[in-house]
Enzyme design. Structure first.
Site, PDB file in Angstrom:
ATOM      1  N   GLU A  56      -8.102   1.911 -12.887  1.00  0.00           N
ATOM      2  CA  GLU A  56      -7.447   3.091 -12.312  1.00  0.00           C
ATOM      3  C   GLU A  56      -6.328   3.592 -13.216  1.00  0.00           C
ATOM      4  O   GLU A  56      -6.252   4.780 -13.551  1.00  0.00           O
ATOM      5  CB  GLU A  56      -6.886   2.752 -10.919  1.00  0.00           C
ATOM      6  CG  GLU A  56      -7.988   2.526  -9.902  1.00  0.00           C
ATOM      7  CD  GLU A  56      -7.500   2.217  -8.494  1.00  0.00           C
ATOM      8  OE1 GLU A  56      -8.280   2.400  -7.547  1.00  0.00           O
ATOM      9  OE2 GLU A  56      -6.332   1.792  -8.322  1.00  0.00           O
ATOM     10  N   CYS A  84      -1.555   1.733  -3.038  1.00  0.00           N
ATOM     11  CA  CYS A  84      -2.522   2.822  -2.795  1.00  0.00           C
ATOM     12  C   CYS A  84      -1.911   4.216  -2.780  1.00  0.00           C
ATOM     13  O   CYS A  84      -2.435   5.132  -3.406  1.00  0.00           O
ATOM     14  CB  CYS A  84      -3.221   2.627  -1.452  1.00  0.00           C
ATOM     15  SG  CYS A  84      -3.366   0.948  -0.895  1.00  0.00           S
ATOM     16  N   CYS A 140       0.825  -1.210   0.000  1.00  0.00           N
ATOM     17  CA  CYS A 140       0.000   0.000   0.000  1.00  0.00           C
ATOM     18  C   CYS A 140       0.857   1.258   0.000  1.00  0.00           C
ATOM     19  O   CYS A 140       0.649   2.169  -0.801  1.00  0.00           O
ATOM     20  CB  CYS A 140      -0.934  -0.016   1.204  1.00  0.00           C
ATOM     21  SG  CYS A 140      -1.932   1.469   1.297  1.00  0.00           S
ATOM     22  N   LYS A 177      -0.110   5.298  -6.135  1.00  0.00           N
ATOM     23  CA  LYS A 177      -1.193   5.341  -7.141  1.00  0.00           C
ATOM     24  C   LYS A 177      -2.031   6.612  -6.962  1.00  0.00           C
ATOM     25  O   LYS A 177      -2.342   7.313  -7.911  1.00  0.00           O
ATOM     26  CB  LYS A 177      -2.046   4.072  -6.990  1.00  0.00           C
ATOM     27  CG  LYS A 177      -3.227   3.918  -7.930  1.00  0.00           C
ATOM     28  CD  LYS A 177      -4.516   4.545  -7.463  1.00  0.00           C
ATOM     29  CE  LYS A 177      -4.977   4.194  -6.085  1.00  0.00           C
ATOM     30  NZ  LYS A 177      -5.465   2.855  -5.915  1.00  0.00           N
ATOM     31  N   ALA A 217      11.582 -14.255   5.587  1.00  0.00           N
ATOM     32  CA  ALA A 217      11.270 -15.245   6.626  1.00  0.00           C
ATOM     33  C   ALA A 217      10.771 -16.542   6.011  1.00  0.00           C
ATOM     34  O   ALA A 217      10.164 -16.550   4.927  1.00  0.00           O
ATOM     35  CB  ALA A 217      10.211 -14.680   7.557  1.00  0.00           C
ATOM     36  N   GLY A 227      -9.527  -5.991 -16.334  1.00  0.00           N
ATOM     37  CA  GLY A 227     -10.626  -5.036 -16.182  1.00  0.00           C
ATOM     38  C   GLY A 227     -10.990  -4.795 -14.731  1.00  0.00           C
ATOM     39  O   GLY A 227     -12.102  -4.374 -14.435  1.00  0.00           O
ATOM     40  N   TYR A 251      -9.729  -3.416 -10.581  1.00  0.00           N
ATOM     41  CA  TYR A 251      -9.341  -2.156  -9.934  1.00  0.00           C
ATOM     42  C   TYR A 251      -8.117  -1.528 -10.615  1.00  0.00           C
ATOM     43  O   TYR A 251      -8.119  -0.362 -10.992  1.00  0.00           O
ATOM     44  CB  TYR A 251      -8.912  -2.419  -8.485  1.00  0.00           C
ATOM     45  CG  TYR A 251      -9.985  -2.539  -7.441  1.00  0.00           C
ATOM     46  CD1 TYR A 251     -10.357  -1.436  -6.683  1.00  0.00           C
ATOM     47  CD2 TYR A 251     -10.572  -3.760  -7.145  1.00  0.00           C
ATOM     48  CE1 TYR A 251     -11.295  -1.546  -5.667  1.00  0.00           C
ATOM     49  CE2 TYR A 251     -11.511  -3.883  -6.135  1.00  0.00           C
ATOM     50  CZ  TYR A 251     -11.867  -2.776  -5.398  1.00  0.00           C
ATOM     51  OH  TYR A 251     -12.790  -2.884  -4.393  1.00  0.00           O
ATOM     52  N   ILE A 252      -7.040  -2.325 -10.721  1.00  0.00           N
ATOM     53  CA  ILE A 252      -5.769  -1.762 -11.182  1.00  0.00           C
ATOM     54  C   ILE A 252      -5.865  -1.344 -12.642  1.00  0.00           C
ATOM     55  O   ILE A 252      -5.397  -0.266 -13.032  1.00  0.00           O
ATOM     56  CB  ILE A 252      -4.629  -2.786 -10.934  1.00  0.00           C
ATOM     57  CG1 ILE A 252      -4.411  -2.916  -9.411  1.00  0.00           C
ATOM     58  CG2 ILE A 252      -3.348  -2.392 -11.646  1.00  0.00           C
ATOM     59  CD1 ILE A 252      -3.335  -3.910  -8.996  1.00  0.00           C
ATOM     60  N   GLU A 298     -25.678  15.978  -1.298  1.00  0.00           N
ATOM     61  CA  GLU A 298     -27.048  16.209  -0.818  1.00  0.00           C
ATOM     62  C   GLU A 298     -28.058  15.358  -1.588  1.00  0.00           C
ATOM     63  O   GLU A 298     -29.134  15.046  -1.076  1.00  0.00           O
ATOM     64  CB  GLU A 298     -27.428  17.691  -0.901  1.00  0.00           C
ATOM     65  CG  GLU A 298     -27.555  18.237  -2.312  1.00  0.00           C
ATOM     66  CD  GLU A 298     -27.897  19.727  -2.346  1.00  0.00           C
ATOM     67  OE1 GLU A 298     -28.830  20.134  -1.638  1.00  0.00           O
ATOM     68  OE2 GLU A 298     -27.215  20.479  -3.076  1.00  0.00           O
ATOM     69  N   HIS A 326     -26.413  22.387   1.032  1.00  0.00           N
ATOM     70  CA  HIS A 326     -26.480  22.905  -0.327  1.00  0.00           C
ATOM     71  C   HIS A 326     -25.460  24.006  -0.545  1.00  0.00           C
ATOM     72  O   HIS A 326     -25.244  24.800   0.370  1.00  0.00           O
ATOM     73  CB  HIS A 326     -27.908  23.446  -0.580  1.00  0.00           C
ATOM     74  CG  HIS A 326     -28.146  23.837  -1.985  1.00  0.00           C
ATOM     75  ND1 HIS A 326     -28.259  22.912  -3.005  1.00  0.00           N
ATOM     76  CD2 HIS A 326     -28.267  25.065  -2.559  1.00  0.00           C
ATOM     77  CE1 HIS A 326     -28.463  23.561  -4.149  1.00  0.00           C
ATOM     78  NE2 HIS A 326     -28.465  24.860  -3.897  1.00  0.00           N
TER      79      HIS A 326
HETATM   80  P1  NDP Z   1      -8.833  -7.644  -9.753  1.00  0.00           P
HETATM   81  O1  NDP Z   1      -9.135  -8.960  -9.203  1.00  0.00           O
HETATM   82  O2  NDP Z   1      -9.608  -6.458  -9.357  1.00  0.00           O
HETATM   83  O3  NDP Z   1      -8.906  -7.720 -11.358  1.00  0.00           O
HETATM   84  C1  NDP Z   1      -8.216  -8.696 -12.074  1.00  0.00           C
HETATM   85  C2  NDP Z   1      -8.594  -8.546 -13.529  1.00  0.00           C
HETATM   86  O4  NDP Z   1      -7.799  -9.451 -14.288  1.00  0.00           O
HETATM   87  C3  NDP Z   1     -10.050  -8.894 -13.800  1.00  0.00           C
HETATM   88  O5  NDP Z   1     -10.553  -8.003 -14.750  1.00  0.00           O
HETATM   89  C4  NDP Z   1      -9.948 -10.312 -14.362  1.00  0.00           C
HETATM   90  O6  NDP Z   1     -10.941 -10.586 -15.286  1.00  0.00           O
HETATM   91  C5  NDP Z   1      -8.638 -10.223 -15.096  1.00  0.00           C
HETATM   92  N1  NDP Z   1      -8.030 -11.516 -15.319  1.00  0.00           N
HETATM   93  C6  NDP Z   1      -7.693 -12.448 -14.399  1.00  0.00           C
HETATM   94  N2  NDP Z   1      -7.121 -13.517 -14.982  1.00  0.00           N
HETATM   95  C7  NDP Z   1      -7.107 -13.254 -16.306  1.00  0.00           C
HETATM   96  C8  NDP Z   1      -6.664 -13.989 -17.436  1.00  0.00           C
HETATM   97  N3  NDP Z   1      -6.119 -15.198 -17.334  1.00  0.00           N
HETATM   98  N4  NDP Z   1      -6.799 -13.411 -18.654  1.00  0.00           N
HETATM   99  C9  NDP Z   1      -7.364 -12.197 -18.752  1.00  0.00           C
HETATM  100  N5  NDP Z   1      -7.815 -11.459 -17.735  1.00  0.00           N
HETATM  101  C10 NDP Z   1      -7.673 -11.991 -16.515  1.00  0.00           C
HETATM  102  O7  NDP Z   1      -7.270  -7.465  -9.519  1.00  0.00           O
HETATM  103  P2  NDP Z   1      -6.313  -6.208  -9.560  1.00  0.00           P
HETATM  104  O8  NDP Z   1      -4.994  -6.758  -9.908  1.00  0.00           O
HETATM  105  O9  NDP Z   1      -6.892  -5.119 -10.379  1.00  0.00           O
HETATM  106  O10 NDP Z   1      -6.276  -5.771  -8.049  1.00  0.00           O
HETATM  107  C11 NDP Z   1      -5.956  -6.735  -7.052  1.00  0.00           C
HETATM  108  C12 NDP Z   1      -6.702  -6.464  -5.796  1.00  0.00           C
HETATM  109  O11 NDP Z   1      -6.068  -5.392  -5.124  1.00  0.00           O
HETATM  110  C13 NDP Z   1      -8.141  -6.019  -6.009  1.00  0.00           C
HETATM  111  O12 NDP Z   1      -9.036  -7.067  -6.080  1.00  0.00           O
HETATM  112  C14 NDP Z   1      -8.375  -5.160  -4.814  1.00  0.00           C
HETATM  113  O13 NDP Z   1      -8.809  -6.007  -3.790  1.00  0.00           O
HETATM  114  C15 NDP Z   1      -7.016  -4.588  -4.519  1.00  0.00           C
HETATM  115  N6  NDP Z   1      -6.917  -3.218  -5.029  1.00  0.00           N
HETATM  116  C16 NDP Z   1      -7.687  -2.277  -4.474  1.00  0.00           C
HETATM  117  C17 NDP Z   1      -7.632  -0.987  -4.925  1.00  0.00           C
HETATM  118  C18 NDP Z   1      -8.498   0.034  -4.291  1.00  0.00           C
HETATM  119  O14 NDP Z   1      -9.016  -0.219  -3.220  1.00  0.00           O
HETATM  120  N7  NDP Z   1      -8.698   1.169  -4.919  1.00  0.00           N
HETATM  121  C19 NDP Z   1      -6.749  -0.591  -6.001  1.00  0.00           C
HETATM  122  C20 NDP Z   1      -5.990  -1.676  -6.545  1.00  0.00           C
HETATM  123  C21 NDP Z   1      -6.079  -2.936  -6.068  1.00  0.00           C
HETATM  124  P3  NDP Z   1     -12.396 -11.132 -14.879  1.00  0.00           P
HETATM  125  O15 NDP Z   1     -13.107 -10.005 -14.233  1.00  0.00           O
HETATM  126  O16 NDP Z   1     -12.954 -11.514 -16.180  1.00  0.00           O
HETATM  127  O17 NDP Z   1     -12.155 -12.284 -13.945  1.00  0.00           O
END
Ligand code: NDP
Length: 455
Positions: free
Chosen positions: A180, A47, A42, A50, A114, A174, A176-177, A439, A434
């Site tokens: 963003e 976080c 983080c 980012k 570790a 597609g 979070y990462i 609101e 307001h």
């Molecule tokens: P996510 O789990 O959010 O997304 C992973 C993405 O990769 C999905 O779109 C998934 O597709 C795709 N994917 C997985 N395997 C494959 C594959 N073999 N081929 C193609 N696409 C694939 O993971 P992130 O890495 O974005 O983030 C990790 C975690 O970190 C998050 O779940 C979240 O918990 C945390 N995070 C939180 C943030 C925040 O709070 N703002 C910011 C960044 C990370 P599909 O949907 O089709 O399975």
């Protein structure tokens, strides 16, 4: 022989630091072992940096908007190298604070990787440490084997260490990462193409947010390729070649692998205490965060449940209290708010509409969409969307979803109301402030629809 410590924590990320400091506060002798930088994902490569890059992107927007507000400004130019230097200084400052906090809290920091070495034993290089309690808080790292050649792509770790931005980039994934960084990079002048499996980004989020995220990404100039992920990635002289559907190929100078993260369990010596990981490489735990091995606990991303920093921190403190303090106090993961720091950002707490219906709830759906005042004034196209989901029988507000300026800040505050069990009637009798966007959450009078059984 007496053990060296009462507790050894593996990993000085958010969860590990929280657990070790709280345990030390209860008068225990604690060691935290860390092989990388103190502060973890983080603070060092997640976080915090980012969000600092998101602020850079947001400032670019603000400079553009300023013209509409009467300012005379020259066309802005972003220099990644200057951001990178400032970011490095800031993460170093924060790491220093984390180290100081551990020292001031009486926690012994052991630097190295570790490895469990049988019950109550942890090996760090040549050093052997012993303790009756061990907490595994080793976090997660980017997946590097989701598709052939993906290991050639950069992860968010490397993105945040760039000193120059590529002119074009592909983003694979597609979640979070992906969302963003596609949004941020596009605003910093990179031509971004995003490839993901589902019809919309952000699987698991409410559909309103997913549709809006896609349309805001497009408005920022991101090329969207739903239902289309590369079959393989290959290195070329100029960058990376993606082989897409129907064997079409496309070359990019730089590609982001945003296909998820995997718990850091490899090489931990879990077998020496009889532990095995699940199919996702995570360490399973029960509601007390206990693994199957006596005295071994785990928390945060390494357990792959709700992979969010504040969850790891809350669990770390709760576990230390349970082991050495006032006792067990479970962390409620049912209403954890989260933000997606694209622009405009998303704030969400509670399940999506479809998820509630699938779980058998009868739900009144309140929703609104508008162009915020700040944008309307300058003829901007950005829209704010809000949704409030209330149980049709009890009136209890089950979820709040928003995409728009300040959504994470607004939804964090509303999460308190949801935790306290607020009903739609409580929202209705709250007088609006307001002029704000927030609101609207207390001004949505009639549901747009009722969904679920018998509706
Ligand atoms: P996510 O789990 O959010 O997304 C992973 C993405 O990769 C999905 O779109 C998934 O597709 C795709 N994917 C997985 N395997 C494959 C594959 N073999 N081929 C193609 N696409 C694939 O993971 P992130 O890495 O974005 O983030 C990790 C975690 O970190 C998050 O779940 C979240 O918990 C945390 N995070 C939180 C943030 C925040 O709070 N703002 C910011 C960044 C990370 P599909 O949907 O089709 O399975």
């Amino acid at each position: 022989m007496a053990p060296d410590f009462d507790l050894i924590v593996l990993g000085a990320g958010s969860g590990g630091v929280a657990a070790s400091r709280r345990a030390a506060l209860h008068g225990t002798r604690v060691a935290v072992v860390e092989g990388g930088r103190v502060g973890g994902t983080c603070v060092i490569r997640g976080c915090v940096p980012k969000k600092l890059l998101m602020y850079a992107a947001q400032l670019g927007d603000a400079i553009g908007d300023a013209r509409g507000y009467g300012w005379d400004v020259a066309p802005p130019r972003f220099e990644m190298a200057r951001w990178a230097a400032a970011k490095a200084a800031e993460t170093a400052r924060l790491e220093g604070i984390y180290r100081q906090m551990l020292e001031a809290g009486g926690v012994t920091l052991v630097e190295g990787w570790a490895r469990l070495d049988g019950p109550q034993r942890v090996r760090v290089g040549e050093q052997l440490l012993t303790a009756p309690h061990i907490i595994v808080a080793t976090g997660a790292a980017p997946v590097r084997d989701s598709l052939p050649g993906i290991e050639l792509c950069a992860s968010s770790d490397e993105l945040l260490d760039l000193t120059a931005l590529p002119p074009q980039a592909a983003v694979i994934g597609g979640g979070y990462i992906a969302v963003e960084f596609a949004s941020i990079l596009a605003r910093l002048g990179v031509a971004v193409a995003m490839y993901y499996r589902d019809r919309l980004p952000l699987r698991g989020f409410d559909d309103m947010l997913r549709v809006a995220a896609a349309s805001e990404l497009q408005a920022a100039g991101v090329e969207l390729h739903p239902g289309n992920v590369p079959r393989r990635v290959q290195r070329t002289a100029a960058g990376l070649l993606l082989t897409l559907a129907e064997d079409r190929v496309r070359e990019f100078p730089w590609v982001l692998n945003a296909t998820g993260r995997r718990p850091n369990t490899a090489g931990l010596g879990l077998d020496t205490v009889g532990l095995v990981t699940d199919a996702a490489a995570a360490l399973p735990v029960n509601e007390l965060l206990a693994t199957g091995a006596a005295g071994v606990y785990a928390l945060g991303d390494v357990t792959n449940r709700k992979n969010l920093t504040p969850v790891a921190i809350a669990e770390g403190r709760a576990l230390a209290d349970a082991l050495f303090g006032p006792g067990h106090r479970p962390v409620d993961l049912s209403r954890v708010a989260s933000g997606v720091f694209m622009l405009p950002p998303i704030g969400t707490v509670g399940p999506g509409e479809a998820e509630l219906v699938a779980a058998g709830h009868r739900v009144d759906v309140y929703a609104t969409e508008f162009r915020p005042m700040k944008q309307a004034f300058i003829g901007g196209s950005e829209r704010t969307r809000m949704k409030l989901l209330a149980d049709a029988d009890s009136g209890r507000v089950l979820a709040v979803h928003m995409i728009g300026a300040d959504a994470p800040e607004i939804v964090q505050s509303l999460a308190v109301a949801l935790t306290a069990g607020a009903t739609k009637a409580d929202f209705d009798r709250t007088v609006a402030m307001h002029p704000t966007a927030a609101e609207e959450f207390v001004l949505m009078r009639e549901p747009v629809r009722r969904v679920g059984p018998g509706s």
